[in-house]
Enzyme design. Structure first.
Site, PDB file in Angstrom:
ATOM      1  N   SER A 175       0.858  -1.182   0.000  1.00 39.06           N
ATOM      2  CA  SER A 175       0.000   0.000   0.000  1.00 39.06           C
ATOM      3  C   SER A 175       0.897   1.236   0.000  1.00 39.06           C
ATOM      4  O   SER A 175       1.740   1.376  -0.886  1.00 39.06           O
ATOM      5  CB  SER A 175      -0.955  -0.026   1.202  1.00 39.06           C
ATOM      6  OG  SER A 175      -1.851   1.064   1.170  1.00 39.06           O
ATOM      7  N   THR A 176       0.757   2.115   0.973  1.00 38.94           N
ATOM      8  CA  THR A 176       1.544   3.343   1.003  1.00 38.94           C
ATOM      9  C   THR A 176       3.036   3.044   0.990  1.00 38.94           C
ATOM     10  O   THR A 176       3.525   2.281   1.820  1.00 38.94           O
ATOM     11  CB  THR A 176       1.194   4.163   2.258  1.00 38.94           C
ATOM     12  OG1 THR A 176      -0.209   4.401   2.288  1.00 38.94           O
ATOM     13  CG2 THR A 176       1.937   5.490   2.266  1.00 38.94           C
ATOM     14  N   HIS A 202      -2.414  -1.295  -3.464  1.00 34.20           N
ATOM     15  CA  HIS A 202      -3.559  -0.411  -3.269  1.00 34.20           C
ATOM     16  C   HIS A 202      -3.375   0.831  -4.143  1.00 34.20           C
ATOM     17  O   HIS A 202      -2.461   1.620  -3.915  1.00 34.20           O
ATOM     18  CB  HIS A 202      -3.689   0.000  -1.803  1.00 34.20           C
ATOM     19  CG  HIS A 202      -4.024  -1.142  -0.895  1.00 34.20           C
ATOM     20  ND1 HIS A 202      -3.970  -1.030   0.476  1.00 34.20           N
ATOM     21  CD2 HIS A 202      -4.438  -2.408  -1.149  1.00 34.20           C
ATOM     22  CE1 HIS A 202      -4.329  -2.184   1.024  1.00 34.20           C
ATOM     23  NE2 HIS A 202      -4.601  -3.039   0.048  1.00 34.20           N
ATOM     24  N   MET A 295      -0.441   0.814   5.181  1.00 33.79           N
ATOM     25  CA  MET A 295      -1.258   0.981   6.369  1.00 33.79           C
ATOM     26  C   MET A 295      -2.355  -0.079   6.392  1.00 33.79           C
ATOM     27  O   MET A 295      -2.743  -0.628   5.360  1.00 33.79           O
ATOM     28  CB  MET A 295      -1.881   2.373   6.391  1.00 33.79           C
ATOM     29  CG  MET A 295      -2.691   2.713   5.161  1.00 33.79           C
ATOM     30  SD  MET A 295      -3.257   4.424   5.187  1.00 33.79           S
ATOM     31  CE  MET A 295      -3.855   4.602   3.495  1.00 33.79           C
ATOM     32  N   ASP A 298      -4.465  -5.414   5.599  1.00 33.03           N
ATOM     33  CA  ASP A 298      -4.715  -6.236   4.424  1.00 33.03           C
ATOM     34  C   ASP A 298      -3.536  -7.186   4.203  1.00 33.03           C
ATOM     35  O   ASP A 298      -2.383  -6.768   4.203  1.00 33.03           O
ATOM     36  CB  ASP A 298      -4.906  -5.337   3.194  1.00 33.03           C
ATOM     37  CG  ASP A 298      -5.536  -6.077   2.028  1.00 33.03           C
ATOM     38  OD1 ASP A 298      -6.076  -7.184   2.233  1.00 33.03           O
ATOM     39  OD2 ASP A 298      -5.501  -5.532   0.900  1.00 33.03           O
TER      40      ASP A 298
END
Length: 371
Positions: A175-176, A202, A295, A298
Protein backbone atom coordinates in the site's frame (compact mmCIF):
# COMPACT_ATOMS: atom_id res chain seq x y z
CA UNK A 1 -22.23 15.89 4.97
CA UNK A 2 -21.18 12.52 6.36
CA UNK A 3 -17.62 12.84 5.01
CA UNK A 4 -17.05 16.16 6.77
CA UNK A 5 -18.36 14.70 10.03
CA UNK A 6 -15.88 11.86 9.59
CA UNK A 7 -13.14 14.44 9.08
CA UNK A 8 -14.06 16.21 12.31
CA UNK A 9 -13.99 12.93 14.24
CA UNK A 10 -10.67 12.04 12.69
CA UNK A 11 -9.21 15.41 13.64
CA UNK A 12 -9.73 14.74 17.33
CA UNK A 13 -7.41 11.72 17.18
CA UNK A 14 -4.84 12.79 14.62
CA UNK A 15 -1.38 14.12 15.34
CA UNK A 16 -1.44 16.02 12.04
CA UNK A 17 -1.79 19.70 12.89
CA UNK A 18 -0.77 21.52 9.73
CA UNK A 19 -1.35 20.64 6.10
CA UNK A 20 0.31 22.75 3.42
CA UNK A 21 -1.63 22.57 0.16
CA UNK A 22 0.23 23.59 -2.97
CA UNK A 23 -1.53 23.70 -6.31
CA UNK A 24 -4.96 24.28 -7.75
CA UNK A 25 -7.28 21.28 -7.73
CA UNK A 26 -9.08 19.76 -6.00
CA UNK A 27 -8.44 22.57 -3.50
CA UNK A 28 -11.95 22.60 -2.06
CA UNK A 29 -11.95 18.87 -1.53
CA UNK A 30 -8.61 18.91 0.27
CA UNK A 31 -9.54 21.74 2.62
CA UNK A 32 -13.01 20.41 3.46
CA UNK A 33 -11.64 16.95 4.16
CA UNK A 34 -8.91 17.95 6.60
CA UNK A 35 -9.90 21.25 8.21
CA UNK A 36 -11.86 19.51 10.96
CA UNK A 37 -8.65 18.54 12.73
CA UNK A 38 -5.75 20.28 11.05
CA UNK A 39 -4.43 23.77 10.54
CA UNK A 40 -4.45 24.32 6.79
CA UNK A 41 -2.12 26.48 4.73
CA UNK A 42 -3.51 26.75 1.20
CA UNK A 43 -1.48 28.19 -1.65
CA UNK A 44 -2.81 28.95 -5.10
CA UNK A 45 -0.32 28.92 -8.00
CA UNK A 46 -0.01 32.73 -7.94
CA UNK A 47 1.26 32.70 -4.34
CA UNK A 48 3.16 29.44 -4.62
CA UNK A 49 6.67 30.73 -5.16
CA UNK A 50 6.46 33.20 -2.29
CA UNK A 51 5.06 30.58 0.09
CA UNK A 52 7.64 28.09 -1.05
CA UNK A 53 10.40 30.48 -0.05
CA UNK A 54 8.96 31.67 3.23
CA UNK A 55 6.30 29.45 4.73
CA UNK A 56 7.09 25.80 4.14
CA UNK A 57 10.16 25.72 6.33
CA UNK A 58 8.76 28.23 8.85
CA UNK A 59 5.57 26.30 9.54
CA UNK A 60 7.16 22.83 9.33
CA UNK A 61 3.94 21.18 8.13
CA UNK A 62 3.17 17.56 8.95
CA UNK A 63 1.81 16.95 5.46
CA UNK A 64 1.96 18.62 2.06
CA UNK A 65 -0.46 17.87 -0.76
CA UNK A 66 1.03 18.84 -4.09
CA UNK A 67 -0.64 19.27 -7.47
CA UNK A 68 1.98 18.38 -10.08
CA UNK A 69 0.05 20.14 -12.82
CA UNK A 70 0.87 23.70 -11.76
CA UNK A 71 1.16 26.50 -14.33
CA UNK A 72 3.97 28.51 -12.73
CA UNK A 73 6.26 26.03 -11.07
CA UNK A 74 7.62 22.54 -11.63
CA UNK A 75 6.21 20.26 -8.95
CA UNK A 76 9.28 18.02 -9.19
CA UNK A 77 11.57 20.94 -8.34
CA UNK A 78 9.45 21.69 -5.28
CA UNK A 79 9.47 18.03 -4.26
CA UNK A 80 13.25 17.73 -4.55
CA UNK A 81 13.70 20.92 -2.49
CA UNK A 82 11.41 19.73 0.30
CA UNK A 83 13.02 16.29 0.50
CA UNK A 84 16.54 17.76 0.59
CA UNK A 85 15.91 20.68 2.97
CA UNK A 86 13.24 19.35 5.31
CA UNK A 87 11.88 15.90 4.45
CA UNK A 88 8.10 16.05 4.84
CA UNK A 89 5.35 13.61 3.80
CA UNK A 90 4.07 14.75 0.40
CA UNK A 91 0.85 13.50 -1.17
CA UNK A 92 0.58 14.09 -4.91
CA UNK A 93 -2.66 15.15 -6.59
CA UNK A 94 -2.76 14.30 -10.28
CA UNK A 95 -5.11 13.65 -13.18
CA UNK A 96 -4.96 10.26 -14.88
CA UNK A 97 -3.23 11.86 -17.86
CA UNK A 98 -0.22 12.33 -15.59
CA UNK A 99 0.39 8.67 -14.67
CA UNK A 100 4.11 8.82 -15.52
CA UNK A 101 4.51 11.99 -13.46
CA UNK A 102 2.89 10.33 -10.45
CA UNK A 103 5.34 7.44 -10.37
CA UNK A 104 8.28 9.74 -10.95
CA UNK A 105 7.11 11.80 -7.95
CA UNK A 106 6.82 8.65 -5.82
CA UNK A 107 10.40 7.78 -6.67
CA UNK A 108 11.48 11.32 -5.71
CA UNK A 109 9.97 10.99 -2.25
CA UNK A 110 6.20 11.51 -2.42
CA UNK A 111 4.55 8.98 -0.11
CA UNK A 112 1.18 8.57 -1.82
CA UNK A 113 -1.18 10.10 -4.36
CA UNK A 114 -4.81 10.86 -5.10
CA UNK A 115 -6.56 10.99 -8.45
CA UNK A 116 -7.88 14.43 -9.35
CA UNK A 117 -11.68 14.34 -9.78
CA UNK A 118 -13.19 14.77 -13.22
CA UNK A 119 -15.19 17.94 -13.99
CA UNK A 120 -18.42 16.03 -13.32
CA UNK A 121 -17.28 14.29 -10.22
CA UNK A 122 -20.55 13.56 -8.39
CA UNK A 123 -20.15 10.51 -6.17
CA UNK A 124 -16.48 10.31 -7.20
CA UNK A 125 -15.79 13.50 -5.24
CA UNK A 126 -17.10 11.97 -2.02
CA UNK A 127 -14.98 8.87 -2.57
CA UNK A 128 -11.89 11.03 -3.03
CA UNK A 129 -12.67 12.88 0.21
CA UNK A 130 -12.92 9.59 2.09
CA UNK A 131 -9.66 8.39 0.56
CA UNK A 132 -7.92 11.64 1.50
CA UNK A 133 -9.12 11.32 5.10
CA UNK A 134 -7.86 7.74 5.27
CA UNK A 135 -4.44 8.65 3.86
CA UNK A 136 -4.00 11.72 6.06
CA UNK A 137 -4.84 9.49 9.01
CA UNK A 138 -2.02 7.14 7.97
CA UNK A 139 0.54 9.95 8.19
CA UNK A 140 0.62 9.37 11.95
CA UNK A 141 2.41 6.05 11.37
CA UNK A 142 4.70 7.16 8.55
CA UNK A 143 8.46 7.41 9.16
CA UNK A 144 9.79 10.08 6.84
CA UNK A 145 13.39 8.97 7.40
CA UNK A 146 12.52 5.71 5.63
CA UNK A 147 11.25 7.69 2.64
CA UNK A 148 14.51 9.64 2.52
CA UNK A 149 16.53 6.42 2.71
CA UNK A 150 14.67 5.03 -0.29
CA UNK A 151 15.44 8.07 -2.40
CA UNK A 152 19.17 7.54 -1.99
CA UNK A 153 19.12 3.74 -2.01
CA UNK A 154 20.46 2.08 -5.12
CA UNK A 155 19.23 -1.35 -6.24
CA UNK A 156 21.39 -4.25 -5.13
CA UNK A 157 21.69 -6.37 -8.28
CA UNK A 158 21.21 -10.06 -7.63
CA UNK A 159 22.58 -12.65 -9.99
CA UNK A 160 20.39 -14.65 -12.35
CA UNK A 161 19.62 -18.23 -11.40
CA UNK A 162 19.15 -21.37 -13.43
CA UNK A 163 15.69 -22.01 -14.84
CA UNK A 164 13.57 -24.59 -13.09
CA UNK A 165 10.89 -26.81 -14.59
CA UNK A 166 8.04 -25.38 -12.51
CA UNK A 167 8.57 -21.71 -11.66
CA UNK A 168 7.41 -20.56 -8.28
CA UNK A 169 4.94 -17.71 -7.96
CA UNK A 170 5.57 -14.68 -5.76
CA UNK A 171 2.41 -12.87 -4.64
CA UNK A 172 3.06 -9.37 -3.31
CA UNK A 173 0.78 -7.05 -1.35
CA UNK A 174 1.56 -3.39 -0.65
CA UNK A 175 0.00 0.00 0.00
CA UNK A 176 1.54 3.34 1.00
CA UNK A 177 5.18 3.38 -0.10
CA UNK A 178 4.62 0.28 -2.21
CA UNK A 179 5.29 1.61 -5.74
CA UNK A 180 8.82 2.73 -4.87
CA UNK A 181 9.46 -0.50 -2.93
CA UNK A 182 8.30 -2.62 -5.84
CA UNK A 183 10.50 -0.70 -8.27
CA UNK A 184 13.48 -1.27 -5.99
CA UNK A 185 12.81 -5.01 -5.74
CA UNK A 186 12.26 -5.59 -9.45
CA UNK A 187 15.16 -3.30 -10.35
CA UNK A 188 17.50 -5.36 -8.17
CA UNK A 189 17.43 -8.30 -10.60
CA UNK A 190 20.02 -8.27 -13.37
CA UNK A 191 17.79 -10.74 -15.23
CA UNK A 192 14.20 -11.72 -14.62
CA UNK A 193 14.18 -14.64 -12.16
CA UNK A 194 12.47 -17.93 -13.07
CA UNK A 195 9.29 -17.16 -11.18
CA UNK A 196 6.09 -15.28 -11.89
CA UNK A 197 4.91 -12.29 -9.84
CA UNK A 198 1.35 -11.24 -9.07
CA UNK A 199 0.89 -7.92 -7.28
CA UNK A 200 -1.95 -6.29 -5.35
CA UNK A 201 -0.90 -2.66 -4.80
CA UNK A 202 -3.56 -0.41 -3.27
CA UNK A 203 -4.11 2.08 -6.07
CA UNK A 204 -7.11 3.80 -7.68
CA UNK A 205 -8.35 2.83 -11.11
CA UNK A 206 -6.67 4.48 -14.05
CA UNK A 207 -3.11 4.35 -12.70
CA UNK A 208 -2.10 0.69 -12.55
CA UNK A 209 -1.57 0.26 -16.28
CA UNK A 210 0.94 3.12 -16.27
CA UNK A 211 2.64 1.61 -13.23
CA UNK A 212 2.95 -1.76 -14.98
CA UNK A 213 4.37 -0.08 -18.08
CA UNK A 214 6.97 1.67 -15.92
CA UNK A 215 8.07 -1.61 -14.34
CA UNK A 216 8.23 -3.18 -17.80
CA UNK A 217 10.35 -0.34 -19.19
CA UNK A 218 12.76 0.20 -16.29
CA UNK A 219 13.36 -3.32 -14.95
CA UNK A 220 14.15 -6.74 -16.47
CA UNK A 221 10.57 -7.88 -15.80
CA UNK A 222 7.78 -8.22 -18.35
CA UNK A 223 4.97 -6.37 -16.60
CA UNK A 224 1.36 -5.72 -17.57
CA UNK A 225 -1.88 -4.78 -15.87
CA UNK A 226 -3.88 -7.98 -15.45
CA UNK A 227 -7.08 -8.28 -17.48
CA UNK A 228 -8.03 -11.83 -16.54
CA UNK A 229 -7.22 -15.11 -18.23
CA UNK A 230 -3.42 -14.67 -18.20
CA UNK A 231 -1.23 -17.66 -17.39
CA UNK A 232 1.66 -17.44 -14.95
CA UNK A 233 4.91 -17.18 -16.90
CA UNK A 234 8.35 -16.91 -15.35
CA UNK A 235 9.81 -13.43 -15.55
CA UNK A 236 6.37 -11.82 -15.72
CA UNK A 237 4.65 -9.36 -13.39
CA UNK A 238 0.86 -9.09 -13.36
CA UNK A 239 -0.46 -5.99 -11.58
CA UNK A 240 -3.99 -5.99 -10.16
CA UNK A 241 -6.09 -3.26 -11.82
CA UNK A 242 -6.83 -0.32 -9.54
CA UNK A 243 -10.26 -0.57 -7.95
CA UNK A 244 -10.56 -4.29 -8.80
CA UNK A 245 -9.40 -7.60 -7.34
CA UNK A 246 -6.83 -9.95 -8.83
CA UNK A 247 -7.35 -13.61 -8.03
CA UNK A 248 -5.99 -16.91 -9.31
CA UNK A 249 -8.28 -19.64 -10.60
CA UNK A 250 -8.06 -23.09 -12.18
CA UNK A 251 -7.97 -23.07 -15.98
CA UNK A 252 -8.25 -26.10 -18.25
CA UNK A 253 -4.76 -27.36 -17.48
CA UNK A 254 -3.05 -24.52 -15.60
CA UNK A 255 -3.61 -21.67 -13.17
CA UNK A 256 -4.90 -18.43 -14.70
CA UNK A 257 -5.75 -14.97 -13.44
CA UNK A 258 -9.23 -13.67 -12.74
CA UNK A 259 -10.14 -10.00 -12.34
CA UNK A 260 -13.18 -9.25 -10.17
CA UNK A 261 -14.67 -5.72 -10.11
CA UNK A 262 -14.50 -3.96 -6.77
CA UNK A 263 -17.65 -3.05 -4.87
CA UNK A 264 -18.42 0.03 -2.74
CA UNK A 265 -18.36 -2.08 0.43
CA UNK A 266 -14.78 -3.28 -0.23
CA UNK A 267 -12.31 -1.83 2.25
CA UNK A 268 -9.44 -2.44 -0.13
CA UNK A 269 -9.53 -2.84 -3.89
CA UNK A 270 -7.27 -4.47 -4.95
CA UNK A 271 -7.38 -6.77 -1.93
CA UNK A 272 -4.17 -8.46 -0.83
CA UNK A 273 -6.15 -11.01 1.17
CA UNK A 274 -8.17 -12.10 -1.86
CA UNK A 275 -5.03 -12.50 -3.97
CA UNK A 276 -3.18 -14.49 -1.31
CA UNK A 277 -6.11 -16.77 -0.43
CA UNK A 278 -6.84 -17.64 -4.06
CA UNK A 279 -3.14 -18.14 -4.84
CA UNK A 280 -2.72 -20.44 -1.82
CA UNK A 281 -5.62 -22.59 -2.96
CA UNK A 282 -4.15 -23.25 -6.39
CA UNK A 283 -0.39 -23.08 -5.84
CA UNK A 284 0.24 -24.57 -2.42
CA UNK A 285 3.96 -24.95 -1.72
CA UNK A 286 4.90 -23.27 -5.02
CA UNK A 287 3.81 -19.92 -3.56
CA UNK A 288 5.83 -17.24 -1.81
CA UNK A 289 3.74 -14.45 -0.25
CA UNK A 290 5.37 -11.09 0.46
CA UNK A 291 3.84 -8.23 2.47
CA UNK A 292 5.42 -4.82 1.93
CA UNK A 293 4.93 -1.37 3.43
CA UNK A 294 1.40 -0.07 3.91
CA UNK A 295 -1.26 0.98 6.37
CA UNK A 296 -3.93 -1.32 7.73
CA UNK A 297 -4.05 -5.10 7.99
CA UNK A 298 -4.71 -6.24 4.42
CA UNK A 299 -2.80 -9.45 3.84
CA UNK A 300 -2.88 -10.77 7.43
CA UNK A 301 -5.67 -13.25 6.73
CA UNK A 302 -4.07 -14.14 3.41
CA UNK A 303 -0.68 -15.11 4.82
CA UNK A 304 -2.38 -17.58 7.15
CA UNK A 305 -3.98 -19.25 4.12
CA UNK A 306 -0.61 -19.36 2.39
CA UNK A 307 1.04 -21.08 5.34
CA UNK A 308 -1.85 -23.54 5.69
CA UNK A 309 -1.42 -24.51 2.02
CA UNK A 310 2.31 -25.12 2.46
CA UNK A 311 3.65 -21.89 0.98
CA UNK A 312 6.24 -19.56 2.51
CA UNK A 313 5.75 -16.01 3.78
CA UNK A 314 8.01 -12.97 3.92
CA UNK A 315 7.40 -9.46 5.25
CA UNK A 316 9.28 -6.18 5.01
CA UNK A 317 10.95 -5.21 8.26
CA UNK A 318 10.32 -2.10 10.29
CA UNK A 319 13.85 -1.05 9.38
CA UNK A 320 12.77 0.02 5.88
CA UNK A 321 8.96 0.06 5.79
CA UNK A 322 7.56 3.56 5.23
CA UNK A 323 4.45 2.46 7.14
CA UNK A 324 4.85 -0.74 9.13
CA UNK A 325 1.12 -1.45 9.49
CA UNK A 326 0.60 -4.23 6.93
CA UNK A 327 3.88 -6.06 7.59
CA UNK A 328 3.37 -5.78 11.33
CA UNK A 329 -0.10 -7.30 11.19
CA UNK A 330 1.19 -10.14 9.02
CA UNK A 331 4.04 -10.79 11.46
CA UNK A 332 1.61 -10.87 14.37
CA UNK A 333 -0.15 -13.88 12.84
CA UNK A 334 2.93 -15.95 13.69
CA UNK A 335 3.21 -17.51 10.21
CA UNK A 336 5.83 -15.22 8.64
CA UNK A 337 9.04 -17.13 7.86
CA UNK A 338 11.36 -14.20 7.22
CA UNK A 339 11.27 -10.49 8.12
CA UNK A 340 13.68 -8.61 5.87
CA UNK A 341 14.74 -5.06 5.01
CA UNK A 342 13.87 -4.04 1.48
CA UNK A 343 17.34 -4.49 0.00
CA UNK A 344 17.44 -8.14 1.12
CA UNK A 345 14.13 -9.15 -0.41
CA UNK A 346 15.25 -9.72 -4.01
CA UNK A 347 18.09 -12.07 -2.91
CA UNK A 348 15.59 -13.89 -0.67
CA UNK A 349 13.24 -14.37 -3.61
CA UNK A 350 16.17 -15.71 -5.60
CA UNK A 351 16.94 -18.10 -2.77
CA UNK A 352 13.33 -19.26 -2.67
CA UNK A 353 13.43 -20.02 -6.38
CA UNK A 354 16.65 -21.99 -5.97
CA UNK A 355 15.05 -24.00 -3.18
CA UNK A 356 12.09 -24.77 -5.42
CA UNK A 357 14.46 -25.85 -8.19
CA UNK A 358 16.25 -28.32 -5.90
CA UNK A 359 12.96 -29.68 -4.64
CA UNK A 360 11.62 -30.22 -8.14
CA UNK A 361 14.84 -31.93 -9.26
CA UNK A 362 14.55 -34.25 -6.25
CA UNK A 363 10.96 -35.14 -7.07
CA UNK A 364 9.58 -33.54 -3.94
CA UNK A 365 7.41 -30.92 -5.59
CA UNK A 366 4.17 -31.98 -3.92
CA UNK A 367 1.65 -29.19 -3.39
CA UNK A 368 -0.70 -29.05 -0.44
CA UNK A 369 -3.05 -26.71 -2.31
CA UNK A 370 -5.61 -27.97 -4.81
CA UNK A 371 -5.51 -27.41 -8.53
Amino acid sequence: MQVNEEARRLGRYMKVRTVAIYGGAPMGTQIDAVKGGAKVLAATPGRLLDLLRRKTFELKPDLITLDLEMPRMDGFTFLRLVMSKRPTPVMVISGRVGEESVFRALELGAVDFLAKPTPRAGEELANIERELIRKVHAIRDLRIEKVRDRITALPHPTAAVARCAIPRVVAIGSSTGGPAALMQIFGAFTEAPPCAFVVAQHMPSGFTRGFAERIDRLTPMRAVEARGGETLVEGSVLIAPGGAHLELAAGLDQVVTRVVPGEPRDKYAPSVNRLFVSAAKHLGSDLIALVLTGMGDDGARGVEAVREAGGSVMAESEETAVIFGMPQQAIRTGVVDRVLPLHEIAPAIRGGVETSERRNEGGEGRRKGTR
